[in-house]
Each structure stands twice: as C-alpha cells, then as structure tokens.
Design an enzyme around this catalytic site. Sequence first.
Site, short mmCIF file in Angstrom:
data_model
loop_
_atom_site.label_atom_id
_atom_site.label_comp_id
_atom_site.label_asym_id
_atom_site.label_seq_id
_atom_site.Cartn_x
_atom_site.Cartn_y
_atom_site.Cartn_z
N ARG A 138 0.83 -1.21 0.00
CA ARG A 138 0.00 0.00 0.00
C ARG A 138 0.87 1.26 0.00
NH1 ARG A 138 -2.58 -2.98 -2.01
NH2 ARG A 138 -4.55 -3.86 -1.40
N GLU B 292 1.94 1.56 -3.51
CA GLU B 292 0.80 2.07 -4.25
C GLU B 292 0.64 3.58 -4.00
OE1 GLU B 292 -3.71 0.54 -4.78
OE2 GLU B 292 -3.07 0.88 -2.71
N SER C 3 15.08 14.72 2.58
CA SER C 3 16.02 13.75 3.11
C SER C 3 15.33 12.64 3.89
CB SER C 3 17.02 14.45 4.04
OG SER C 3 17.87 13.51 4.64
#
Length: 166
Positions: free
Chosen positions: A107, A110, A133
């Site tokens: 996820r 995604e 960073s």
Amino acid sequence: MKRSEAETAAVAAVAHPRPMTREDVTDLIYSTKVQKGIKWADVAKKVGESKEWVTAACLGQMTLTKEQAEKVGKIFGLAGAAVKLLQAVPYKGSLPTAIPTDPLIYRWYELVNVYGTTIKELIHEEFGDGIMSAIDFDMDLTRLPNEKGDRVKIVMSGKYLQYKTY
C-alpha cells in the site's frame, strides 16, 4: 568409507559454523519480541529514542551506539557478537523484491505510485529543485480513533536538500 557431499557439508557446518549476520540478529530480536510479547514503544523508552527509530534500528535499518546496543541486547537477551552487529552500519533497504508483496508495505508502494508525482510537484513548487532527506528525518505514527474505523496517522518530516550547480 567416502562421505557424500551432503555429509561433508554437514560436518563442515558443525566444524566451521557460519558467522552471525545482521539479518540473524534481526531474526533473534523479532522472535524474542513475539515470544515475550515485547512492545516496540517499551523498547524505545528504555533506549531513549522514538519508537519509530528504535523499531527501524532493531529491524536492521539504523546504527545503534554502544550504549543503545547494550540496552537492546539486554532487553532481547542477545550475545556479545549480536550487540556488536547492532553497532555496525547496516545495508539499508530491506525489501526483498522490487515490488513488495506484503499487503501493508504494498500500500505504501501504491501510495507512492499514485501520489508520488503530486508530492514531487508540490515539494518542487514550494522549495525548488531538491529532495526531502530520509537521513535527516523524523516520523511519528499514531492511532486516530474514528467511529467508522480507527485511522493510521503518519507524520513525516525530512530536511529539504537543494540540488547544487557545479
């Protein structure tokens, strides 16, 4: 009597056990955590850092100081060699495949696929050509109670680093 290759390998493994690796230490920590019901937040309190950072360190993604490693070693009953490995600079990035298969981690993949270009565009619009960073970085994960189902709240803050010209 001649030994088979398997017998020779078995004898060699006993005579010369393979050295412990950082991955072995991660496995020991995780196994002990599960067996003893240890919570990452409790480990973090004893180490004196955030639960997010301590979890990453225990899972092999951060370097612990000698003092921190000794505290983790005591909590998880680690041998001296394992405590020393906690102080070694790790090879960061622990996902075994290019596209993660674990549903929770997928996820995140995604999320980056769907919103990555949006995040990149908004960071560049606000700050210019650079990056956020993951080294000078903070993260806080909390539970947000919600009548429709609790929500996960993750706040991340990374130092902005401008690309330089040369």
